[in-house]
Design a protein around this motif. Structure first.
Motif, PDB file in Angstrom:
ATOM      1  N   ASN A 113       0.829  -1.208   0.000  1.00  0.00           N
ATOM      2  CA  ASN A 113       0.000   0.000   0.000  1.00  0.00           C
ATOM      3  C   ASN A 113       0.861   1.253   0.000  1.00  0.00           C
ATOM      4  N   GLU A 114       1.910   1.244   0.799  1.00  0.00           N
ATOM      5  CA  GLU A 114       2.792   2.409   0.869  1.00  0.00           C
ATOM      6  C   GLU A 114       3.560   2.591  -0.438  1.00  0.00           C
ATOM      7  N   LEU A 115       3.917   1.500  -1.078  1.00  0.00           N
ATOM      8  CA  LEU A 115       4.558   1.582  -2.389  1.00  0.00           C
ATOM      9  C   LEU A 115       3.602   2.215  -3.399  1.00  0.00           C
ATOM     10  N   ALA A 116       2.353   1.758  -3.409  1.00  0.00           N
ATOM     11  CA  ALA A 116       1.358   2.321  -4.333  1.00  0.00           C
ATOM     12  C   ALA A 116       1.182   3.813  -4.090  1.00  0.00           C
ATOM     13  N   LEU A 117       1.134   4.210  -2.839  1.00  0.00           N
ATOM     14  CA  LEU A 117       0.963   5.624  -2.508  1.00  0.00           C
ATOM     15  C   LEU A 117       2.196   6.428  -2.933  1.00  0.00           C
ATOM     16  N   TYR A 118       3.380   5.887  -2.695  1.00  0.00           N
ATOM     17  CA  TYR A 118       4.613   6.558  -3.105  1.00  0.00           C
ATOM     18  C   TYR A 118       4.615   6.784  -4.614  1.00  0.00           C
ATOM     19  N   VAL A 119       4.258   5.746  -5.373  1.00  0.00           N
ATOM     20  CA  VAL A 119       4.233   5.853  -6.834  1.00  0.00           C
ATOM     21  C   VAL A 119       3.223   6.908  -7.276  1.00  0.00           C
ATOM     22  N   MET A 120       2.065   6.961  -6.612  1.00  0.00           N
ATOM     23  CA  MET A 120       1.044   7.941  -6.981  1.00  0.00           C
ATOM     24  C   MET A 120       1.512   9.367  -6.659  1.00  0.00           C
ATOM     25  N   LEU A 121       2.182   9.535  -5.530  1.00  0.00           N
ATOM     26  CA  LEU A 121       2.723  10.863  -5.213  1.00  0.00           C
ATOM     27  C   LEU A 121       3.818  11.243  -6.201  1.00  0.00           C
ATOM     28  N   GLN A 128      -8.461  12.094  -3.181  1.00  0.00           N
ATOM     29  CA  GLN A 128      -7.929  11.748  -4.502  1.00  0.00           C
ATOM     30  C   GLN A 128      -7.010  10.526  -4.403  1.00  0.00           C
ATOM     31  N   LEU A 129      -6.135  10.519  -3.403  1.00  0.00           N
ATOM     32  CA  LEU A 129      -5.227   9.385  -3.227  1.00  0.00           C
ATOM     33  C   LEU A 129      -6.003   8.102  -2.960  1.00  0.00           C
ATOM     34  N   THR A 130      -7.094   8.220  -2.219  1.00  0.00           N
ATOM     35  CA  THR A 130      -7.951   7.065  -1.938  1.00  0.00           C
ATOM     36  C   THR A 130      -8.544   6.513  -3.231  1.00  0.00           C
ATOM     37  N   ILE A 131      -9.030   7.383  -4.063  1.00  0.00           N
ATOM     38  CA  ILE A 131      -9.628   6.962  -5.336  1.00  0.00           C
ATOM     39  C   ILE A 131      -8.561   6.378  -6.261  1.00  0.00           C
ATOM     40  N   TRP A 132      -7.450   7.069  -6.408  1.00  0.00           N
ATOM     41  CA  TRP A 132      -6.413   6.655  -7.350  1.00  0.00           C
ATOM     42  C   TRP A 132      -5.756   5.330  -6.983  1.00  0.00           C
ATOM     43  N   THR A 133      -5.636   5.062  -5.669  1.00  0.00           N
ATOM     44  CA  THR A 133      -4.924   3.855  -5.240  1.00  0.00           C
ATOM     45  C   THR A 133      -5.845   2.710  -4.858  1.00  0.00           C
ATOM     46  N   GLY A 134      -7.125   3.013  -4.613  1.00  0.00           N
ATOM     47  CA  GLY A 134      -8.035   1.970  -4.146  1.00  0.00           C
ATOM     48  C   GLY A 134      -7.809   1.599  -2.696  1.00  0.00           C
ATOM     49  N   ILE A 135      -7.111   2.441  -1.972  1.00  0.00           N
ATOM     50  CA  ILE A 135      -6.791   2.220  -0.559  1.00  0.00           C
ATOM     51  C   ILE A 135      -7.743   3.069   0.275  1.00  0.00           C
ATOM     52  N   VAL A 141      -4.554   5.304   3.736  1.00  0.00           N
ATOM     53  CA  VAL A 141      -3.775   6.348   3.054  1.00  0.00           C
ATOM     54  C   VAL A 141      -3.078   7.233   4.086  1.00  0.00           C
ATOM     55  N   LYS A 142      -3.808   7.647   5.094  1.00  0.00           N
ATOM     56  CA  LYS A 142      -3.218   8.512   6.131  1.00  0.00           C
ATOM     57  C   LYS A 142      -2.094   7.800   6.878  1.00  0.00           C
ATOM     58  N   GLU A 143      -2.296   6.518   7.192  1.00  0.00           N
ATOM     59  CA  GLU A 143      -1.245   5.742   7.859  1.00  0.00           C
ATOM     60  C   GLU A 143      -0.037   5.558   6.953  1.00  0.00           C
ATOM     61  N   ALA A 144      -0.296   5.333   5.672  1.00  0.00           N
ATOM     62  CA  ALA A 144       0.791   5.134   4.715  1.00  0.00           C
ATOM     63  C   ALA A 144       1.617   6.407   4.547  1.00  0.00           C
ATOM     64  N   ILE A 145       0.953   7.540   4.554  1.00  0.00           N
ATOM     65  CA  ILE A 145       1.669   8.818   4.462  1.00  0.00           C
ATOM     66  C   ILE A 145       2.610   8.962   5.654  1.00  0.00           C
ATOM     67  N   LYS A 146       2.125   8.641   6.840  1.00  0.00           N
ATOM     68  CA  LYS A 146       2.979   8.713   8.038  1.00  0.00           C
ATOM     69  C   LYS A 146       4.176   7.784   7.906  1.00  0.00           C
ATOM     70  N   LYS A 147       3.939   6.569   7.417  1.00  0.00           N
ATOM     71  CA  LYS A 147       5.022   5.599   7.277  1.00  0.00           C
ATOM     72  C   LYS A 147       6.044   6.061   6.241  1.00  0.00           C
ATOM     73  N   LEU A 148       5.572   6.622   5.129  1.00  0.00           N
ATOM     74  CA  LEU A 148       6.495   7.128   4.112  1.00  0.00           C
ATOM     75  C   LEU A 148       7.336   8.274   4.651  1.00  0.00           C
ATOM     76  N   GLU A 149       6.763   9.068   5.541  1.00  0.00           N
ATOM     77  CA  GLU A 149       7.530  10.137   6.183  1.00  0.00           C
ATOM     78  C   GLU A 149       8.586   9.550   7.112  1.00  0.00           C
ATOM     79  N   ILE A 150       8.206   8.547   7.884  1.00  0.00           N
ATOM     80  CA  ILE A 150       9.128   7.925   8.848  1.00  0.00           C
ATOM     81  C   ILE A 150      10.351   7.353   8.150  1.00  0.00           C
ATOM     82  N   VAL A 151      10.145   6.714   6.997  1.00  0.00           N
ATOM     83  CA  VAL A 151      11.281   6.104   6.292  1.00  0.00           C
ATOM     84  C   VAL A 151      11.972   7.080   5.346  1.00  0.00           C
TER      85      VAL A 151
END
Length: 154
Positions: free
Chosen positions: A41-49, A66-73, A78-88
């Motif tokens: 999920n975080e990979l999909a979100l990263y690619v979409m960003l 928009q991110l929810t629609i585009w990724t199907g997440i 999506v909000k949790e994935a954004i936090k995780k992408l920030e952490i890493v």
């Protein structure tokens, strides 16, 4: 899975012969996935960003919806994935000035394999252990198949 429609593919290769129809994703992002630093999920979100990163402005600015629609997440994921992408360290999120509920997302290149492994050596050890375990399981499967084939021939 049973609700998934059977769709005939385009049979057109994306790589090399289709212009402006795909995003180039840094290969090193897959090391983050392999090491367990990010999920699918975080990979999909990263690619979409990355896809929506505005070159002139230097950031992406999609809404969570928009991110929810585009990724199907889901929105929560999506909000949790954004936090995780920030952490890493793959993105930085900040509030957009003059817009109460808008965010800017700065998308960063992932570390190369060698650098990442130095940053998280404990995860490299876990990965090596998983690879070894899978290799042993594969070898056991091969031996069982060989024994079965020998028994059937006799």
């Amino acid at each position: 899975m049973t609700n998934t429609p059977n769709i005939k593919g385009t049979h057109t290769r994306c790589k090399g012969n289709v212009e402006k129809n795909y995003e180039q994703v840094p290969h090193s992002i897959f090391r983050y996935l392999e090491l367990g630093l990010i999920s699918g999920n975080e990979l999909a979100l990263y690619v979409m960003l990355l896809k929506n990163d505005n070159k002139e402005l230097g950031y992406a600015f999609p809404t969570t919806k928009q991110l929810t629609i585009w990724t199907g997440i889901s929105e929560k994921t999506v909000k949790e994935a954004i936090k995780k992408l920030e952490i890493v360290g793959l993105i930085r999120k900040e509030k957009a000035p003059n817009y109460a509920n808008k965010n800017r997302y700065y998308v960063f290149l992932p570390h190369e394999k060698e650098v990442l492994v130095k940053l998280v050596p404990q995860l490299k050890v876990k990965l090596d252990q998983r690879i070894m375990k899978l290799g042993l399981e594969a070898e056991q499967d091969r031996q069982r198949l060989e024994a079965l084939n020998t028994h059937v021939r006799d």
